[in-house]
Scaffold this motif. Structure first.
Motif, PDB file in Angstrom:
ATOM      1  N   ASN A  99       8.595  27.842 -37.481  1.00 23.46           N
ATOM      2  CA  ASN A  99       9.616  26.860 -37.857  1.00 23.46           C
ATOM      3  C   ASN A  99      10.501  27.321 -39.006  1.00 23.46           C
ATOM      4  OD1 ASN A  99       8.938  24.634 -36.011  1.00 23.46           O
ATOM      5  ND2 ASN A  99       6.950  24.853 -37.013  1.00 23.46           N
ATOM      6  N   GLY A 100      10.401  28.576 -39.369  1.00 27.78           N
ATOM      7  CA  GLY A 100      11.232  29.089 -40.457  1.00 27.78           C
ATOM      8  C   GLY A 100      10.998  28.328 -41.740  1.00 27.78           C
ATOM      9  N   TYR A 101       9.737  27.983 -42.015  1.00 27.48           N
ATOM     10  CA  TYR A 101       9.394  27.066 -43.102  1.00 27.48           C
ATOM     11  C   TYR A 101       9.136  27.759 -44.440  1.00 27.48           C
ATOM     12  CZ  TYR A 101       6.314  23.997 -45.786  1.00 27.48           C
ATOM     13  OH  TYR A 101       5.743  23.272 -46.792  1.00 27.48           O
ATOM     14  N   CYS A 102       8.552  28.945 -44.381  1.00 27.43           N
ATOM     15  CA  CYS A 102       8.041  29.583 -45.610  1.00 27.43           C
ATOM     16  C   CYS A 102       9.133  30.113 -46.531  1.00 27.43           C
ATOM     17  CB  CYS A 102       7.161  30.776 -45.250  1.00 27.43           C
ATOM     18  SG  CYS A 102       5.612  30.311 -44.498  1.00 27.43           S
ATOM     19  N   LEU A 103       8.782  30.213 -47.808  1.00 29.30           N
ATOM     20  CA  LEU A 103       9.574  30.977 -48.774  1.00 29.30           C
ATOM     21  C   LEU A 103       9.040  32.409 -48.722  1.00 29.30           C
ATOM     22  CD1 LEU A 103       9.483  28.453 -51.753  1.00 29.30           C
ATOM     23  CD2 LEU A 103      11.459  29.032 -50.314  1.00 29.30           C
ATOM     24  N   PRO A 104       9.869  33.393 -49.096  1.00 31.06           N
ATOM     25  CA  PRO A 104       9.397  34.775 -48.990  1.00 31.06           C
ATOM     26  C   PRO A 104       8.079  35.045 -49.720  1.00 31.06           C
ATOM     27  CG  PRO A 104      11.763  34.742 -49.302  1.00 31.06           C
ATOM     28  CD  PRO A 104      11.305  33.327 -49.442  1.00 31.06           C
ATOM     29  N   ASP A 105       7.908  34.485 -50.921  1.00 29.13           N
ATOM     30  CA  ASP A 105       6.643  34.791 -51.630  1.00 29.13           C
ATOM     31  C   ASP A 105       5.460  34.113 -50.943  1.00 29.13           C
ATOM     32  OD1 ASP A 105       7.600  32.267 -52.643  1.00 29.13           O
ATOM     33  OD2 ASP A 105       6.131  32.429 -54.243  1.00 29.13           O
ATOM     34  N   GLN A 106       5.701  32.936 -50.336  1.00 33.64           N
ATOM     35  CA  GLN A 106       4.596  32.275 -49.614  1.00 33.64           C
ATOM     36  C   GLN A 106       4.197  33.083 -48.382  1.00 33.64           C
ATOM     37  OE1 GLN A 106       6.603  28.590 -48.733  1.00 33.64           O
ATOM     38  NE2 GLN A 106       5.756  27.545 -50.522  1.00 33.64           N
ATOM     39  N   TYR A 107       5.208  33.539 -47.661  1.00 33.15           N
ATOM     40  CA  TYR A 107       4.911  34.289 -46.433  1.00 33.15           C
ATOM     41  C   TYR A 107       4.245  35.631 -46.781  1.00 33.15           C
ATOM     42  CZ  TYR A 107       5.434  36.082 -41.711  1.00 33.15           C
ATOM     43  OH  TYR A 107       5.168  36.598 -40.464  1.00 33.15           O
ATOM     44  N   GLY A 108       4.805  36.300 -47.792  1.00 36.13           N
ATOM     45  CA  GLY A 108       4.216  37.578 -48.217  1.00 36.13           C
ATOM     46  C   GLY A 108       2.773  37.394 -48.649  1.00 36.13           C
ATOM     47  N   SER A 109       2.489  36.296 -49.380  1.00 39.25           N
ATOM     48  CA  SER A 109       1.117  36.055 -49.845  1.00 39.25           C
ATOM     49  C   SER A 109       0.168  35.813 -48.673  1.00 39.25           C
ATOM     50  CB  SER A 109       1.056  34.824 -50.751  1.00 39.25           C
ATOM     51  OG  SER A 109       1.888  35.006 -51.829  1.00 39.25           O
ATOM     52  N   LYS A 110       0.674  35.179 -47.632  1.00 35.95           N
ATOM     53  CA  LYS A 110      -0.173  34.940 -46.445  1.00 35.95           C
ATOM     54  C   LYS A 110      -0.614  36.271 -45.846  1.00 35.95           C
ATOM     55  CE  LYS A 110       1.276  30.585 -44.505  1.00 35.95           C
ATOM     56  NZ  LYS A 110       0.115  29.753 -44.281  1.00 35.95           N
ATOM     57  N   ILE A 111       0.352  37.180 -45.735  1.00 39.59           N
ATOM     58  CA  ILE A 111       0.020  38.480 -45.132  1.00 39.59           C
ATOM     59  C   ILE A 111      -0.964  39.229 -46.031  1.00 39.59           C
ATOM     60  CG2 ILE A 111       0.985  40.695 -44.327  1.00 39.59           C
ATOM     61  CD1 ILE A 111       1.940  38.264 -42.637  1.00 39.59           C
ATOM     62  N   LEU A 112      -0.724  39.161 -47.343  1.00 35.86           N
ATOM     63  CA  LEU A 112      -1.623  39.840 -48.278  1.00 35.86           C
ATOM     64  C   LEU A 112      -3.028  39.245 -48.203  1.00 35.86           C
ATOM     65  CD1 LEU A 112      -1.697  42.032 -50.457  1.00 35.86           C
ATOM     66  CD2 LEU A 112      -1.213  40.282 -52.158  1.00 35.86           C
ATOM     67  N   PHE A 113      -3.105  37.930 -48.094  1.00 35.18           N
ATOM     68  CA  PHE A 113      -4.424  37.280 -48.005  1.00 35.18           C
ATOM     69  C   PHE A 113      -5.179  37.802 -46.782  1.00 35.18           C
ATOM     70  CE2 PHE A 113      -7.524  34.118 -46.781  1.00 35.18           C
ATOM     71  CZ  PHE A 113      -8.050  33.702 -47.998  1.00 35.18           C
ATOM     72  N   LEU A 114      -4.466  37.925 -45.681  1.00 31.71           N
ATOM     73  CA  LEU A 114      -5.129  38.409 -44.451  1.00 31.71           C
ATOM     74  C   LEU A 114      -5.578  39.858 -44.652  1.00 31.71           C
ATOM     75  CD1 LEU A 114      -2.700  36.876 -41.786  1.00 31.71           C
ATOM     76  CD2 LEU A 114      -4.937  36.001 -42.514  1.00 31.71           C
ATOM     77  N   LYS A 115      -4.700  40.664 -45.237  1.00 31.26           N
ATOM     78  CA  LYS A 115      -5.052  42.073 -45.470  1.00 31.26           C
ATOM     79  C   LYS A 115      -6.309  42.183 -46.341  1.00 31.26           C
ATOM     80  CE  LYS A 115      -3.037  45.640 -44.588  1.00 31.26           C
ATOM     81  NZ  LYS A 115      -3.269  46.497 -43.395  1.00 31.26           N
ATOM     82  N   GLU A 116      -6.421  41.283 -47.310  1.00 29.63           N
ATOM     83  CA  GLU A 116      -7.520  41.413 -48.270  1.00 29.63           C
ATOM     84  C   GLU A 116      -8.789  40.675 -47.864  1.00 29.63           C
ATOM     85  OE1 GLU A 116      -5.710  40.157 -51.965  1.00 29.63           O
ATOM     86  OE2 GLU A 116      -4.967  42.199 -52.372  1.00 29.63           O
ATOM     87  N   ASN A 117      -8.673  39.730 -46.949  1.00 33.23           N
ATOM     88  CA  ASN A 117      -9.847  38.893 -46.662  1.00 33.23           C
ATOM     89  C   ASN A 117     -10.380  38.974 -45.248  1.00 33.23           C
ATOM     90  OD1 ASN A 117     -10.330  37.213 -49.237  1.00 33.23           O
ATOM     91  ND2 ASN A 117      -8.113  37.202 -48.936  1.00 33.23           N
ATOM     92  N   VAL A 118      -9.611  39.553 -44.330  1.00 36.09           N
ATOM     93  CA  VAL A 118     -10.123  39.647 -42.949  1.00 36.09           C
ATOM     94  C   VAL A 118     -10.855  40.986 -42.832  1.00 36.09           C
ATOM     95  CG1 VAL A 118      -9.417  39.849 -40.533  1.00 36.09           C
ATOM     96  CG2 VAL A 118      -8.324  38.150 -42.028  1.00 36.09           C
ATOM     97  N   LYS A 119     -12.149  40.904 -42.540  1.00 35.64           N
ATOM     98  CA  LYS A 119     -13.023  42.107 -42.590  1.00 35.64           C
ATOM     99  C   LYS A 119     -12.497  43.263 -41.738  1.00 35.64           C
ATOM    100  CE  LYS A 119     -17.162  40.491 -41.461  1.00 35.64           C
ATOM    101  NZ  LYS A 119     -17.261  39.013 -41.479  1.00 35.64           N
ATOM    102  N   ASN A 120     -12.117  42.920 -40.493  1.00 34.65           N
ATOM    103  CA  ASN A 120     -11.752  43.978 -39.533  1.00 34.65           C
ATOM    104  C   ASN A 120     -10.235  44.179 -39.423  1.00 34.65           C
ATOM    105  OD1 ASN A 120     -11.220  41.518 -38.468  1.00 34.65           O
ATOM    106  ND2 ASN A 120     -12.541  41.714 -36.670  1.00 34.65           N
ATOM    107  N   ILE A 121      -9.476  43.794 -40.453  1.00 31.68           N
ATOM    108  CA  ILE A 121      -8.013  43.768 -40.340  1.00 31.68           C
ATOM    109  C   ILE A 121      -7.424  45.141 -40.004  1.00 31.68           C
ATOM    110  CG2 ILE A 121      -7.395  44.123 -42.797  1.00 31.68           C
ATOM    111  CD1 ILE A 121      -5.737  41.507 -40.592  1.00 31.68           C
ATOM    112  N   ASP A 122      -8.096  46.210 -40.434  1.00 34.13           N
ATOM    113  CA  ASP A 122      -7.520  47.536 -40.187  1.00 34.13           C
ATOM    114  C   ASP A 122      -7.666  47.973 -38.720  1.00 34.13           C
ATOM    115  OD1 ASP A 122      -6.581  47.726 -42.739  1.00 34.13           O
ATOM    116  OD2 ASP A 122      -8.395  48.689 -43.505  1.00 34.13           O
ATOM    117  N   ASN A 123      -8.338  47.168 -37.931  1.00 35.71           N
ATOM    118  CA  ASN A 123      -8.435  47.491 -36.490  1.00 35.71           C
ATOM    119  C   ASN A 123      -7.220  46.990 -35.721  1.00 35.71           C
ATOM    120  OD1 ASN A 123     -10.879  48.548 -37.050  1.00 35.71           O
ATOM    121  ND2 ASN A 123     -12.077  46.801 -36.315  1.00 35.71           N
TER     122      ASN A 123
END
Ligand code: KIV
Ligand code: ZN
Length: 386
Positions: free
Chosen positions: A175-199
């Motif tokens: 829905n084009g809802y996020c602000l850039p820092d919110q969206y960027g933080s979401k991606i960073l959270f996934l990178k840092e917290n999803v165990k198998n993210i590098d797969n």
């Protein structure tokens, strides 16, 4: 999987998310023509359609699969077996097929679109990925409305679909809802917290409802996403999708980001015109990179600075994106320097005092009409010399 860590994969969805726009519908031949241009442009993935949605879309995915060799051909599905069966069938000629399946991830979608629960949605997501894997190795999962999803639940979903075999996980800001820092933080959270993210590769898919699609996509890339879903001219649902030419030129202009793509940017002008003509979708003149005025200089101060050194007012050379040339537009705001530039171009080498007189006449004319063309200039000089 071995990936160049700095390569950003360009996933073009002009023919799927873009083509959904009312009035933009294309027939199969037109889609094939655009797909071939996208291949020449160097895109990594072409989303060819949503095969279950109509016989036309089904047929287009078949024909694009036959016509295109290098890019991955991707077909969209919802998270159900029938959609996936139909997509796999439409992709049967693709040299490099990908199924793009997914389901809503925000509580809003779970409740008001699916009338369901987080647990049920998670199970359906995993089942869809496993089912698609029976047909193709390359399965992309989209967590629709991830922009508004609870981040802990989103992380759980991403981990589960990667464990089920997803090779790419798409985090759409539907829905084009996020602000850039919110969206960027979401991606960073996934990178840092999803165990198998590098797969898997994380993909960004942003809509432009608040004019932030490109900014959000870049924020996602800065935080670890390595695929960007975008369209030519930014066409797409409502206010559109992320514009490919903007993202690519941002990465080229800001080398400090250290990210690269396989795109031959010199083709942007041509493909932009093909898409606007075929899809009957004009581009606003002030659109970045491909709008008619993207390389026009009209105020006197800018024209003067530009003529002294283009880089005073040019961060991208027009030829880098295939634009015919930068233009100095003659208006009542133009200075002598700009007028002289055009007169020289037309072969009228005037001494300073003659130029001063012609300049005065030029200003009177420029005040009375929109834009001064070569014919007007020739006439001004002829009258002066008569
Ligand atoms: O915007 C969106 O969420 C989509 C998905 C179907 C990928 O287009
Ligand atoms: Zn979308």
């Amino acid at each position: 999987m071995i990936h160049d860590p700095n390569k950003v994969y360009i996933f073009d969805t002009t023919l799927r998310d873009g083509e959904q726009v009312p009035g933009c519908q294309l027939d199969t031949n037109q889609k094939v023509e655009i797909a071939k241009s996208l291949e020449l442009l160097g895109v990594d993935v072409i989303e060819a359609g949503f095969p279950v949605s109509s016989p036309g879309d089904f047929n287009s995915v078949i024909e694009l699969s036959k016509a295109v060799t290098n890019p991955i051909i991707c077909a969209l599905t919802r998270a159900n077996k029938n959609d996936i069966d139909v997509a796999a069938d439409a992709l049967r000629y693709a040299k490099r097929p990908r199924i793009h399946t997914g389901i809503g991830s925000s509580d809003f979608h779970i409740k008001h679109k699916f009338n369901s629960t987080r647990e049920d949605i998670l199970a359906r997501a995993v089942e869809a990925v496993k089912y698609a894997k029976k047909y193709v190795e390359d399965v992309e999962f989209y967590a629709e409305d991830a922009g508004r999803a609870d981040i802990e639940f989103l992380a759980k979903m991403v981990e589960a679909v990667i464990a089920a075999g997803a090779t790419v996980v798409n985090i759409p800001d539907t829905n084009g809802y996020c602000l850039p820092d919110q969206y960027g933080s979401k991606i960073l959270f996934l990178k840092e917290n999803v165990k198998n993210i590098d797969n898997a590769i994380i993909s960004v898919h942003c809509h432009n409802d608040l004019g932030l699609a490109t900014a959000n996509s870049i924020a996602g890339l800065q935080n670890g996403a390595r695929q960007v879903e975008c369209t030519i001219n930014g066409i797409g649902e409502r206010a559109g999708n992320t514009s490919m030419e903007e993202v690519v030129m941002i990465l080229k202009t800001h080398k400090v980001l250290g990210l690269n793509t396989s795109i031959d940017a010199t083709q942007f002008y041509d493909i932009s015109h093909t898409v606007r003509n075929q899809m009957n979708m004009p581009v606003q003149p002030n659109k970045a990179i491909v709008g008619a005025n993207a390389f026009s200089h009209s105020s006197g101060i800018h024209q003067d600075g530009f003529l002294k050194n283009r880089e005073n007012y040019e961060i991208i050379r027009p030829e880098d994106v295939g634009f015919p040339d930068a233009t100095i537009v003659l208006t009542a705001r133009s200075g002598r320097h700009a007028l002289k530039h055009h007169l020289d171009r037309l072969g009228h080498k005037l001494e300073k005092d003659h130029l001063d007189i012609v300049y005065k006449q030029f200003l009177v004319l420029a005040d009375s009409k929109q834009g001064i063309n070569d014919h007007d200039l020739n006439q001004l000089v002829a009258l002066h010399l008569a």
